[in-house]
Design a protein around this motif. Sequence first.
Motif: not given
Length: 981
Positions: A577-595
Amino acid sequence: LAEARAGAAAAADRAGRAARHAAVPLGGPGDVPGEEALRGAEREFHRAADDRAEAVAHIARLADAAAKAAAELAQARRVLGERTAERDTAADVFGAAEDTLGARAQEHIEQWRAYRMSLTELSVPDPEAVDLAGWTERLDGAHPLRDTLRSAADRAHRELASALADAAARLDEARAELGELTGERDRLAAGAVATPPAPHTRGGRQRCGPGAALWQVVDFAPQLAAAERAGLEAALEAAGLLDAWITPDGTLLDPDTHDVLLTPTASVAAVARPLTEALHPAVDPDDAQAAALDEHAVTAVLAGIGLGEQEGEQVAAWVEPGGRWRVGPLRGAWSKEAAAYVGAGAREEARRRRLAELAGLVEATQDAVKQAGAAAEEVERRRAVLTDEFGREPSDQPLRDAHSAVSSASDQLRRTGERLERAAEDADWAERDHAAAVTERDQAAADVALPAGPEGLAAVRTALEDYRRTAAALLAAARRHADRQDGLAAWTEEFAAAAEAAEEARTQAHDAETRAAEERARLEALREAVGASVDEVRERLETAKRRIAELESAADRLDAEHRRAAEERWLAQGREKELTEQLTEAGGRRSAAVAELQRFAATGLLALACPVQLPEGDEPWAADPAVRLARRAEEQLREVDDSDGAWRRVQDDITRYYAELSEALTRHGHHALAGLDDWFVVTVQFQGRERTPGELTGLLDSEIDYRERMLTAKERNLLEEHLINDVASHLQELITEAEAQVGFMNAELEERPTSTGMRLRLRWEASPEGPAGLAEARARLLRQKADLWSPADRTAVGDFLQREIERVRAEDEHGTWSDHLRRALDYRSWHRFTIERYQDGRWRSAVGPASGGERVLTVSLPLFAAASAHYRSAHPQAPRIIALDEAFAGVDDDARAKCLGLLATFDLDVVMTSEREWGFYPTVPGLAAHHLVRRDGVDAVHVTTWEWDGHDPVRVERRAPRARLPTPREPGPGAADGGLS
């Protein structure tokens, strides 16, 4: 010590009584005191101790006050002794100052008497006649002999200046005459021929053509006697015929030539006795100009002039050997001792006579030159003597210093007397305060039966501390006794209960032992009846028990493993669950960084930092191209320092650059905006839109190119007309005004030479480091009125100013247009000031070797002129202050007077210090002098004020009101507890 011991004993006795009184509620030896009784006793103990401590503190305060009063009394007596010594010292100093003043006054009088006896060019009255002794005592008004001396010196200077001018004039006249005589002698000795003096009506540079004067081409007839020759030449000279010009054809080429011409106007038949009877032609063939005449022309002229008076009116002119003559309606007579011009013999004889005369005249003139030179030297010697005598004027400074010392000593004596009176008064008050404090302390100590001394009070405090400790120990022992009594009762009750329980336990143990014996008997009976089968059953039972124990152990182990596996599963699920949350968070940060990267690129800053190809379109960027873009940007910006220190420097620089940009834009009516959300993005409003710096740069480049292309020839002509008509004409006015100011300064400096004849002047000239073409523009154009310029001059002025503007623009590409114009058209940077000194008959640079005083004047006078020019822009009523330290050091009095007069002429307000200058000169309209005197060992400076109104110095008394310090009995403002603030 006895008092302290008695006080301690009394305190111990009172403490014992208090303890006994407080111990009454404790009860008898067999009683246990209650808590209430203990608390009451504690209160009694503390009350008794506090009352006594308060009394001790009160007496201690009174004792401290008495000790402080004693210290103040000792201090007041010490100060009184010091003030008495100071008063005695001041009295001695005053007496010595008066003695010194008397000696200085007598010495000053004797100096003036000796000075008066040594004068030769000056004269002053006897000191007794003007009551110099009275003035030395009072110093009221001006010096009675100094004004007389200055008047005599001025009068003597004027007389000697007049005598020197007369002697110089006579010397110049004698030298000029000697020069003329020696020049004439040299010419005559060289064989030159004297010529008749030319009339003033003759024009200059005449008689250049062929011809000659009458006296040059004639000679006397041999039969004429010397007297007749002299008379005939005198008549010709007086009639204007002797030097009249004869031309070959008898006419002048130019009718407007200013000269006298001889022409043969009368026929020979009309003259009964022509002049040819007394004169005949004698043309010098070696004279090329006279050789143009032939004898016939000369004879024709002579034939038209009569010899002696003629009958009838046909003869226009005649002369006779007696000296009489006639020319038309004019007639007259003259005489000479000998002929000097007509005939070579007469001219040679005249030359020899003149040489003989010149020898005597030259010798007499040389004697006159020597006499005039000696007279001038004598006047110069007398002037030197006068200057020396005036410079040896006895100084009254020692006398003034002595008066200042007496005044200072008198003031010091008065002040020390006042301080002594205040010190005596303070000592009286301190003695009264001490007596009152001691009385109050002793009375209070007697009232509370305590010692008054600090040692006795210390013993009482020690006894009180012992009492407090003893009382506290007594109360603690009583409380411990009560506590132990309560414990003893509890332990007694517990002991009785334990005894009863022990007895009951012993009974139960006896009963148990009886039942155990019975059971053992029964077991033995059973074992005998059953036999071996019981042992087997027992063994199998033991085996079953061991197996059950093993199975229970295995079950426990498996159960533990099951629980451990379950825990590991739970942990794995949590990690998933933690890794899934981290993956989701990393994807969000990547999207935010791209934006963020896309939004940052949209600001244009990324394109300015590095040239990279951005994805096209406004759609959100995919992760892969955004990552590749970020990596390319990182690769290009690898060399950029991204440390924390560099980041802080960039932040500071951005703020400063933004402030400079805003200031520059504000001057031109624009403004810059800065977005501070995530990045410092600056935009500038241009053409109704917000532009980024890069976009604005491109637009401005395009705009500049467009405007440069649209700048027509007519507009350029308008710019040139503005430079010529407005700027250049204004520059011409400024330069003219500056030169007029320099001329005014030089005129003032010219009138103030030093005693050695040195004069100073300022030169405002083109700087060698000025712009190219300045000399020509300044000399030919900028010093003329703009209305007088020719088209070529206007073009030259425009070209010069445009070249200067372009030069400044090339040196400062980032400056504004107004800054460029301000620097380019600053005519002050085109020029420089130099100082010149006139000495030994010529002007030279003032930076050369000179005396100390001349160097001071060379530096000071031009600075005065510069300060005056600087203050011209100030308000007419504003002060024009300059400050001078050790003014005019090494400069003589005459130059000092002229310099101070120059300050008044320049309308400057001077504040200066000097070790000897008073400034009392007629050239100074008014000043105030403050004379400061300090003596070793005296912590004060005495000030004597004098005022000068242009004629007389007057001493002015200026005393500030003295503020009386409050006495210790009269607290001043802000005082507390009787102290002074």
